[in-house]
Design a protein around this motif. Structure first.
Motif, PDB file in Angstrom:
ATOM      1  N   LEU A 157       7.611   3.175  13.671  1.00 40.89           N
ATOM      2  CA  LEU A 157       7.112   3.339  15.017  1.00 40.89           C
ATOM      3  C   LEU A 157       7.090   2.347  15.674  1.00 40.89           C
ATOM      4  N   ALA A 158       6.974   1.175  15.415  1.00 38.52           N
ATOM      5  CA  ALA A 158       7.041  -0.260  16.238  1.00 38.52           C
ATOM      6  C   ALA A 158       8.504  -0.262  16.829  1.00 38.52           C
ATOM      7  N   THR A 159       9.402   0.068  15.773  1.00 36.24           N
ATOM      8  CA  THR A 159      10.605  -0.106  16.291  1.00 36.24           C
ATOM      9  C   THR A 159      11.207   0.746  17.324  1.00 36.24           C
ATOM     10  N   ALA A 160      10.801   1.939  17.207  1.00 35.81           N
ATOM     11  CA  ALA A 160      11.067   3.251  18.150  1.00 35.81           C
ATOM     12  C   ALA A 160      10.292   2.777  19.444  1.00 35.81           C
ATOM     13  N   LEU A 161       8.948   2.260  19.519  1.00 28.63           N
ATOM     14  CA  LEU A 161       8.681   1.740  20.659  1.00 28.63           C
ATOM     15  C   LEU A 161       9.098   0.651  21.540  1.00 28.63           C
ATOM     16  N   GLY A 162       9.755  -0.282  20.802  1.00 34.82           N
ATOM     17  CA  GLY A 162      10.186  -1.578  21.096  1.00 34.82           C
ATOM     18  C   GLY A 162      11.571  -1.249  21.570  1.00 34.82           C
ATOM     19  N   ALA A 163      12.369  -0.547  20.855  1.00 32.78           N
ATOM     20  CA  ALA A 163      13.890  -0.333  21.212  1.00 32.78           C
ATOM     21  C   ALA A 163      14.318  -0.129  22.660  1.00 32.78           C
ATOM     22  N   PRO A 164      13.318   0.706  23.672  1.00 32.06           N
ATOM     23  CA  PRO A 164      13.727   0.937  25.057  1.00 32.06           C
ATOM     24  C   PRO A 164      13.687  -0.499  25.528  1.00 32.06           C
ATOM     25  N   ALA A 165      13.074  -1.350  25.139  1.00 28.97           N
ATOM     26  CA  ALA A 165      12.827  -2.851  25.746  1.00 28.97           C
ATOM     27  C   ALA A 165      13.605  -3.740  25.228  1.00 28.97           C
ATOM     28  N   GLY A 166      14.477  -3.465  24.320  1.00 25.54           N
ATOM     29  CA  GLY A 166      15.537  -4.318  23.633  1.00 25.54           C
ATOM     30  C   GLY A 166      15.364  -4.880  22.336  1.00 25.54           C
ATOM     31  N   GLY A 167      14.135  -4.256  22.017  1.00 27.54           N
ATOM     32  CA  GLY A 167      13.601  -4.635  20.589  1.00 27.54           C
ATOM     33  C   GLY A 167      14.244  -4.356  19.375  1.00 27.54           C
ATOM     34  N   HIS A 168      14.579  -5.351  18.544  1.00 27.34           N
ATOM     35  CA  HIS A 168      15.074  -4.950  17.277  1.00 27.34           C
ATOM     36  C   HIS A 168      14.583  -4.315  16.136  1.00 27.34           C
ATOM     37  N   ALA A 169      14.906  -4.165  14.945  1.00 21.42           N
ATOM     38  CA  ALA A 169      14.242  -3.563  14.039  1.00 21.42           C
ATOM     39  C   ALA A 169      13.032  -4.441  13.659  1.00 21.42           C
ATOM     40  N   VAL A 170      11.936  -3.649  13.589  1.00 17.37           N
ATOM     41  CA  VAL A 170      10.751  -4.312  13.015  1.00 17.37           C
ATOM     42  C   VAL A 170      10.609  -3.880  11.521  1.00 17.37           C
ATOM     43  N   ASN A 171      10.524  -4.971  10.603  1.00 17.77           N
ATOM     44  CA  ASN A 171      10.559  -4.576   9.217  1.00 17.77           C
ATOM     45  C   ASN A 171       9.654  -5.718   8.304  1.00 17.77           C
ATOM     46  N   LEU A 172       9.768  -5.614   7.236  1.00 21.85           N
ATOM     47  CA  LEU A 172       9.079  -6.441   6.187  1.00 21.85           C
ATOM     48  C   LEU A 172       9.935  -7.712   6.012  1.00 21.85           C
ATOM     49  N   ALA A 173       9.937  -8.703   6.843  1.00 20.70           N
ATOM     50  CA  ALA A 173      11.048  -9.775   6.494  1.00 20.70           C
ATOM     51  C   ALA A 173      10.797 -10.544   5.350  1.00 20.70           C
ATOM     52  N   ALA A 174      12.041 -10.458   4.556  1.00 21.64           N
ATOM     53  CA  ALA A 174      11.836 -11.259   3.196  1.00 21.64           C
ATOM     54  C   ALA A 174      11.399 -12.864   3.399  1.00 21.64           C
ATOM     55  N   ILE A 175      12.237 -13.299   4.082  1.00 23.78           N
ATOM     56  CA  ILE A 175      12.148 -14.921   4.211  1.00 23.78           C
ATOM     57  C   ILE A 175      10.845 -15.218   4.851  1.00 23.78           C
ATOM     58  N   THR A 176      10.387 -14.508   5.903  1.00 17.32           N
ATOM     59  CA  THR A 176       9.121 -14.753   6.486  1.00 17.32           C
ATOM     60  C   THR A 176       7.764 -14.436   5.447  1.00 17.32           C
ATOM     61  N   ALA A 177       8.092 -13.290   4.951  1.00 19.62           N
ATOM     62  CA  ALA A 177       7.281 -13.021   3.649  1.00 19.62           C
ATOM     63  C   ALA A 177       6.852 -14.215   2.814  1.00 19.62           C
ATOM     64  N   ALA A 178       8.095 -14.699   2.395  1.00 20.09           N
ATOM     65  CA  ALA A 178       7.968 -15.881   1.305  1.00 20.09           C
ATOM     66  C   ALA A 178       7.491 -17.044   1.952  1.00 20.09           C
ATOM     67  N   LEU A 179       7.747 -17.329   3.282  1.00 21.67           N
ATOM     68  CA  LEU A 179       7.153 -18.667   3.862  1.00 21.67           C
ATOM     69  C   LEU A 179       5.450 -18.307   3.889  1.00 21.67           C
ATOM     70  N   ALA A 180       5.310 -17.152   4.470  1.00 21.60           N
ATOM     71  CA  ALA A 180       3.878 -16.898   4.657  1.00 21.60           C
ATOM     72  C   ALA A 180       2.766 -16.488   3.332  1.00 21.60           C
ATOM     73  N   ALA A 181       3.702 -15.988   2.414  1.00 22.29           N
ATOM     74  CA  ALA A 181       2.732 -15.573   1.355  1.00 22.29           C
ATOM     75  C   ALA A 181       2.632 -16.637   0.260  1.00 22.29           C
ATOM     76  N   GLY A 182       3.305 -17.803   0.131  1.00 29.49           N
ATOM     77  CA  GLY A 182       3.452 -18.483  -1.012  1.00 29.49           C
ATOM     78  C   GLY A 182       2.085 -19.566  -0.781  1.00 29.49           C
ATOM     79  N   PRO A 183       2.074 -20.336  -1.610  1.00 29.27           N
ATOM     80  CA  PRO A 183       1.033 -21.390  -2.151  1.00 29.27           C
ATOM     81  C   PRO A 183       1.304 -22.361  -1.099  1.00 29.27           C
TER      82      PRO A 183
END
Length: 213
Positions: free
Chosen positions: A60-86
């Motif tokens: 839903l966030a991807t569909a709403l942001g697409a008309p404004a040039g937004g790219h796909a909103v997803n569960l980013a693997a690298i960002t998750a590894a940075l923020a979820a680790g010890p």
């Protein structure tokens, strides 16, 4: 150049070549390289993310942001590894602060996108290409290493990469789609190959007839 950010809405236009050659490959890449690994990373750190609800919200966030040039909103693997680790916080219950901080930081960087664009436009094109190439070198090496890690899918991964990088275009559809098709066909071909079963050797021990009586 005006460095102030401007939100410009673009009316979506549906074309078959764009759907087949751009939307479909990006969807597959987003699912296979971001959502699935991102969920696996969270599970590895002890978090049980509701995948169904997360996919609905990000879609839903991807569909709403697409008309404004937004790219796909997803569960980013690298960002998750940075923020979820010890490294984010020793206490798993406090690591959400890293995610919020990263979001605020990215929003502030987005406000400075106009300045960054102006500096890029003032730089020599050769310098921009060299910096972009060096920045992507590590990501490319990691992606190629992961792609050829499985011996049974190594040829398919190489064919996919070569066809996609060649920039071939057929029937108005770009190389990203044809690369996936070529890789899938190669994977199907190699998986259909079956090794002939080894012949069963006869037992050289002579059989002794059973005695009765």
């Amino acid at each position: 150049l005006d460095a102030a950010p401007v939100v410009a809405f673009t009316a979506p236009a549906w074309t078959l070549p764009a759907v087949v050659g751009l939307a479909l490959p990006l969807f597959l890449v987003t699912m296979a390289a971001q959502n699935v690994p991102g969920t696996a990373v969270l599970a590895g750190y002890g978090y049980r993310a509701p995948l169904g609800s997360a996919l609905r919200v990000t879609g839903l966030a991807t569909a709403l942001g697409a008309p404004a040039g937004g790219h796909a909103v997803n569960l980013a693997a690298i960002t998750a590894a940075l923020a979820a680790g010890p490294d984010a916080h020793p206490d798993p219950e406090r690591r959400w602060i890293a995610s919020v901080t990263a979001g605020i930081g990215l929003a502030l960087l987005g406000l400075g996108a106009g300045v960054a664009t102006a500096l890029v436009l003032l730089s020599p094109p050769v310098l921009v290409e060299a910096v972009a190439g060096l920045a992507l070198l590590g990501a490319l090496a990691g992606a190629v290493t992961a792609a050829v890690a499985q011996p049974d899918a190594r040829e398919a991964a190489v064919v996919t990469f070569v066809v996609t990088a060649s920039g071939v275009s057929l029937l108005g559809v770009g190389g990203a789609f044809w690369g996936l098709v070529a890789g899938w066909l190669m994977l199907l071909l190699f998986r259909r190959r079956t090794v002939a079963p080894a012949p069963v050797e006869a037992d050289p021990t002579p059989s002794v007839p059973a005695r009765t009586g």
